[in-house]
Design an enzyme around this catalytic site. Structure first.
Site, PDB file in Angstrom:
ATOM      1  N   GLY A 143      93.188 -92.387  75.905  1.00 31.75           N
ATOM      2  CA  GLY A 143      92.120 -93.129  75.240  1.00 31.75           C
ATOM      3  C   GLY A 143      92.622 -94.515  74.880  1.00 31.75           C
ATOM      4  O   GLY A 143      93.821 -94.705  74.656  1.00 31.75           O
ATOM      5  N   GLN A 168      92.921-102.528  70.604  1.00 26.77           N
ATOM      6  CA  GLN A 168      94.297-102.376  71.093  1.00 26.77           C
ATOM      7  C   GLN A 168      94.614-103.359  72.208  1.00 26.77           C
ATOM      8  O   GLN A 168      95.780-103.502  72.594  1.00 26.77           O
ATOM      9  CB  GLN A 168      94.535-100.949  71.601  1.00 26.77           C
ATOM     10  N   CYS A 198      99.914 -92.641  69.726  1.00 33.43           N
ATOM     11  CA  CYS A 198      99.023 -93.788  69.940  1.00 33.43           C
ATOM     12  C   CYS A 198      99.773 -94.846  70.734  1.00 33.43           C
ATOM     13  O   CYS A 198     100.944 -95.110  70.454  1.00 33.43           O
ATOM     14  CB  CYS A 198      98.602 -94.347  68.582  1.00 33.43           C
ATOM     15  N   LEU A 199      99.104 -95.452  71.713  1.00 33.87           N
ATOM     16  CA  LEU A 199      99.776 -96.479  72.521  1.00 33.87           C
ATOM     17  C   LEU A 199     100.180 -97.683  71.683  1.00 33.87           C
ATOM     18  O   LEU A 199     101.077 -98.430  72.071  1.00 33.87           O
ATOM     19  CB  LEU A 199      98.865 -96.926  73.675  1.00 33.87           C
ATOM     20  N   HIS A 247      90.124 -90.273  66.814  1.00 33.38           N
ATOM     21  CA  HIS A 247      91.299 -91.163  66.832  1.00 33.38           C
ATOM     22  C   HIS A 247      90.889 -92.558  67.321  1.00 33.38           C
ATOM     23  O   HIS A 247      91.244 -93.571  66.712  1.00 33.38           O
ATOM     24  CB  HIS A 247      92.389 -90.560  67.743  1.00 33.38           C
ATOM     25  N   GLU A 248      90.119 -92.602  68.419  1.00 36.03           N
ATOM     26  CA  GLU A 248      89.702 -93.904  68.965  1.00 36.03           C
ATOM     27  C   GLU A 248      88.701 -94.597  68.047  1.00 36.03           C
ATOM     28  O   GLU A 248      88.741 -95.821  67.882  1.00 36.03           O
ATOM     29  CB  GLU A 248      89.112 -93.733  70.368  1.00 36.03           C
ATOM     30  N   HIS A 267      90.265 -96.627  65.411  1.00 36.93           N
ATOM     31  CA  HIS A 267      90.674 -97.970  65.847  1.00 36.93           C
ATOM     32  C   HIS A 267      89.541 -98.978  65.635  1.00 36.93           C
ATOM     33  O   HIS A 267      89.787-100.142  65.304  1.00 36.93           O
ATOM     34  CB  HIS A 267      91.053 -97.974  67.331  1.00 36.93           C
TER      35      HIS A 267
HETATM   36 NI    NI Z   1      95.462 -94.956  69.196  1.00 35.35          NI
END
Ligand code: NI
Length: 184
Positions: free
Chosen positions: A45, A50, A98-99, A140-141, A144
Site C-alpha cells: 500500500g 508518502q 511502513c515504507l 493504515h493507509e 497517512h
Molecule cells: Ni505506511
C-alpha cells in the site's frame, strides 16, 4: 517512474491531506508512478503523502500476500478522496510496517471492520465495508491521509524503545534498497 518515498520526520507525513477534483493535473501518471514505487519497494500500500503530495489518493495491491492470506487474492484498488465513515467489529492486534519507516515493525491494534467513502480513478463514488486484512491495510493507509503513522498507535514504552531508529530516519541514516527522501 519510481518516486522517492518520504521518510519519517518529513512534515508532509503529518499533514491532513486534501480531496482533489477530477481535473487534478497528471493524476493517471501519478497513480501509475505510485504503483511502480510501491512494487519496487515490495510494499502492499502507498499513500500520496508518502510521495510528498498532501492529497487523498492511495493505492493498494495485496495479491502478493494471498498465499498466506487467501482472503486478499486479487485485491488491487485505487482510492481517491477516501474518508473513513465508521470503524466497527472486534479489535485485532497484528504487526505492521511502513515504507516511510523502514526497519520498524510493531504490533498495532485496529478494528476488524472499516466503512469507507471513496472514489475510483474515474471519480465514481462508492461506500463500502472492508474486513479483516483489507480493513487493516486500508486503515493504515487512511492514517497517512490524516497525518498519522502506525507508531502513533503503539505504547509509550515501545515508542521509547524505537527512539534511536526514529532519530536515524530523521537524520537520513538508513540502509534501504529503495529511493527515499529524508527531512535532513
Ligand atoms: Ni505506511
Amino acid at each position: 517512474m519510481i518516486l522517492p518515498v518520504y521518510l519519517y520526520g518529513h512534515p508532509v507525513l503529518r499533514k491532513v491531506a486534501e480531496d482533489i477534483d477530477s481535473d487534478y493535473p497528471g493524476l493517471s501518471a501519478l497513480i501509475k508512478n505510485m504503483y511502480e514505487t510501491m512494487y519496487n519497494a515490495d510494499g502492499v500500500g502507498l499513500a500520496a503523502p508518502q510521495t510528498g503530495l498532501s492529497i487523498r489518493v492511495l493505492v493498494i495491491d495485496l495479491d502478493a500476500l494471498s498465499e498466506n492470506i487467501p482472503e486478499v487474492k486479487g485485491f488491487k484498488k485505487i482510492f481517491i478522496n477516501a474518508h473513513v465513515i465508521e470503524l466497527s467489529g472486534e479489535e485485532v492486534i497484528r504487526e505492521e510496517g511502513c515504507l516511510s519507516l523502514p526497519g520498524i515493525h510493531e504490533n498495532v491494534k485496529r478494528s476488524s471492520r472499516v466503512r469507507l467513502k471513496y472514489m475510483d480513478e474515474n471519480f465514481v463514488p462508492y461506500e463500502e465495508v472492508f474486513e479483516g486484512y483489507k480493513s487493516r491495510v486500508i486503515q493504515h493507509e487512511m492514517d497517512h491521509l490524516d497525518g498519522k503513522l502506525f507508531i502513533d498507535r503503539i505504547s509509550p514504552i515501545r515508542k521509547q524503545m524505537i527512539k534511536g531508529k526514529l532519530n536515524n530516519l530523521i537524520a537520513g541514516k538508513i540502509n534501504c534498497d529503495y529511493r527515499t527522501k529524508s527531512v535532513k
